[in-house]
Design an enzyme around this catalytic site. Structure first.
Site, mmCIF file in Angstrom:
data_model
loop_
_atom_site.group_PDB
_atom_site.id
_atom_site.type_symbol
_atom_site.label_atom_id
_atom_site.label_comp_id
_atom_site.label_asym_id
_atom_site.label_seq_id
_atom_site.Cartn_x
_atom_site.Cartn_y
_atom_site.Cartn_z
ATOM 1 N N ASP A 129 -9.126 3.762 13.276
ATOM 2 C CA ASP A 129 -9.648 2.485 13.603
ATOM 3 C C ASP A 129 -8.581 1.837 14.215
ATOM 4 O O ASP A 129 -7.804 1.450 13.917
ATOM 5 C CB ASP A 129 -10.171 1.811 12.392
ATOM 6 C CG ASP A 129 -10.713 0.289 12.434
ATOM 7 O OD1 ASP A 129 -10.367 -0.144 13.789
ATOM 8 O OD2 ASP A 129 -11.023 -0.279 11.644
ATOM 9 N N TRP A 178 -8.183 -1.724 -0.071
ATOM 10 C CA TRP A 178 -8.980 -0.788 -0.745
ATOM 11 C C TRP A 178 -10.222 -1.171 -1.649
ATOM 12 O O TRP A 178 -10.860 -0.224 -2.026
ATOM 13 C CB TRP A 178 -8.041 -0.148 -1.538
ATOM 14 C CG TRP A 178 -7.274 1.150 -0.650
ATOM 15 C CD1 TRP A 178 -5.972 1.019 -0.406
ATOM 16 C CD2 TRP A 178 -7.689 2.408 -0.171
ATOM 17 N NE1 TRP A 178 -5.579 1.869 0.439
ATOM 18 C CE2 TRP A 178 -6.510 2.774 0.682
ATOM 19 C CE3 TRP A 178 -8.698 3.143 -0.315
ATOM 20 C CZ2 TRP A 178 -6.786 4.240 1.143
ATOM 21 C CZ3 TRP A 178 -8.913 4.165 0.331
ATOM 22 C CH2 TRP A 178 -7.992 4.819 1.203
ATOM 23 N N ARG A 218 -7.082 12.145 11.494
ATOM 24 C CA ARG A 218 -8.378 12.625 12.043
ATOM 25 C C ARG A 218 -9.485 11.401 12.549
ATOM 26 O O ARG A 218 -10.051 11.866 13.373
ATOM 27 C CB ARG A 218 -9.156 13.503 10.890
ATOM 28 C CG ARG A 218 -9.739 12.425 9.701
ATOM 29 C CD ARG A 218 -10.525 13.127 8.498
ATOM 30 N NE ARG A 218 -10.644 11.961 7.578
ATOM 31 C CZ ARG A 218 -12.006 11.196 7.635
ATOM 32 N NH1 ARG A 218 -12.591 11.233 8.510
ATOM 33 N NH2 ARG A 218 -12.131 10.218 6.760
ATOM 34 N N CYS A 227 -7.870 9.646 6.066
ATOM 35 C CA CYS A 227 -8.058 9.613 7.584
ATOM 36 C C CYS A 227 -6.527 10.193 8.018
ATOM 37 O O CYS A 227 -6.674 10.877 8.928
ATOM 38 C CB CYS A 227 -8.119 8.269 8.099
ATOM 39 S SG CYS A 227 -9.951 7.470 7.529
ATOM 40 N N GLU A 258 0.867 -1.196 0.158
ATOM 41 C CA GLU A 258 -0.040 -0.078 0.099
ATOM 42 C C GLU A 258 0.954 1.295 0.090
ATOM 43 O O GLU A 258 0.684 2.123 -0.628
ATOM 44 C CB GLU A 258 -0.852 -0.068 1.339
ATOM 45 C CG GLU A 258 -1.920 1.274 1.143
ATOM 46 C CD GLU A 258 -2.607 1.432 2.804
ATOM 47 O OE1 GLU A 258 -3.840 1.626 2.592
ATOM 48 O OE2 GLU A 258 -1.776 1.397 3.709
ATOM 49 N N TYR A 288 -4.620 9.726 -1.551
ATOM 50 C CA TYR A 288 -3.341 10.003 -0.874
ATOM 51 C C TYR A 288 -2.131 9.993 -1.944
ATOM 52 O O TYR A 288 -1.610 10.900 -2.035
ATOM 53 C CB TYR A 288 -2.865 8.747 -0.012
ATOM 54 C CG TYR A 288 -3.804 8.738 1.194
ATOM 55 C CD1 TYR A 288 -3.616 9.301 2.393
ATOM 56 C CD2 TYR A 288 -4.953 7.542 1.560
ATOM 57 C CE1 TYR A 288 -4.487 9.239 3.620
ATOM 58 C CE2 TYR A 288 -5.627 7.338 2.450
ATOM 59 C CZ TYR A 288 -5.481 8.212 3.744
ATOM 60 O OH TYR A 288 -6.264 8.143 4.712
#
Length: 262
Positions: free
Chosen positions: A169, A80, A166, A146, A58, A94
């Site tokens: 999980d 994803w 922000r 995130c 990733e 991103y």
């Protein structure tokens, strides 16, 4: 990884019940921080197995500026897939913002290249920052970022990094986030002839999904192991490939299955 376990414990003990976008329900704390010193080892979770190859795939996908899961990602990890459209596209997430942020002249800004240049040529700068939170592009993103802003800091031949996230999980995402940004720190430090130092993880909404509580409580009971080491082939940042990374001496407890809240 006692910092992570203390994070889990703090949220379970002091967090408050909160509804969320997915409808799953969470226990949440707002505004929390942990630090990981990379000089003491690579912070890959030891109280459960984390698939570092997925983390690395990733990260390299982001660094290529990719936004489509069919670009050398989905065949290795499905992380994803739930958010991609029928063509595998995720919009300007991103990788796009890191490497191709639009400027006002019709061109693009490579934020990763810029921060590496700053670290090499102006290491005392307080502007060594990469942001993925491009307000104009948010409506076109399948999932808004995130982990949205990170800043590098050079001190005593050491490269530190702080990430602002922000939304986090705790069970599923945070172990990946810690490993991913620690790996990025190693890559940038090697390129700039620095030692990877302290990763500071600052979180806004730090949440545990209600269907993750049982698994995390199990994880808290488990034995911790010494941290592993990350080895990277000595070559330029731009030329690094998946095969150039190796995790050594990774001791861990068994994998824990957590459902993804989409």
């Amino acid at each position: 990884m006692k910092q992570y376990l203390s994070l889990v414990q703090e949220i379970l003990e002091t967090g408050e019940r909160r509804s969320d976008r997915t409808g799953t329900g969470t226990i949440s704390v707002f505004g929390i921080q942990r630090k990981y010193d990379l000089r003491k080892g690579f912070p890959l979770m030891t109280t459960k197995r984390v698939n570092f190859s997925s983390v690395l795939r990733e990260l390299l996908w982001f660094l290529r500026g990719s936004t489509n899961i069919n670009d050398d990602l989905t065949e290795y990890t499905k992380i994803w897939d739930p958010w991609a459209d029928s063509d595998g596209e995720l919009g300007p997430i991103y990788g796009y913002q890191w490497r191709k942020w639009k400027n006002y002249q019709g061109g693009h800004i490579d934020q990763i290249k810029n921060v590496i240049d700053l670290i090499k040529n102006d290491p005392a700068s307080r502007r060594i920052i990469v942001s993925a939170w491009n307000v104009a592009d948010l409506p076109d993103m399948r999932l808004p970022p995130c982990h949205l802003l990170f800043q590098f800091y050079v001190i005593n031949n050491r490269l530190d990094c702080q990430l602002y996230q922000r939304s986090a999980d705790i069970a599923l995402g945070v172990p990946y986030n810690i490993a991913s940004y620690s790996c990025l720190m190693h890559m940038v430090a090697q390129e700039c002839d620095l030692q990877p130092g302290i990763f500071t993880h600052t979180i806004g909404d730090a949440h545990i999904y209600l269907n993750h509580v049982k698994g995390l409580k199990e994880q808290l009971k488990r034995e911790t192991h010494p941290l592993c080491q990350l080895k990277i082939v000595k070559k330029s940042f731009a030329d690094l490939k998946f095969e150039d990374f190796e995790i050594e001496n990774y001791e861990h407890e068994p994998f824990i299955k957590f459902e993804v809240a989409v």
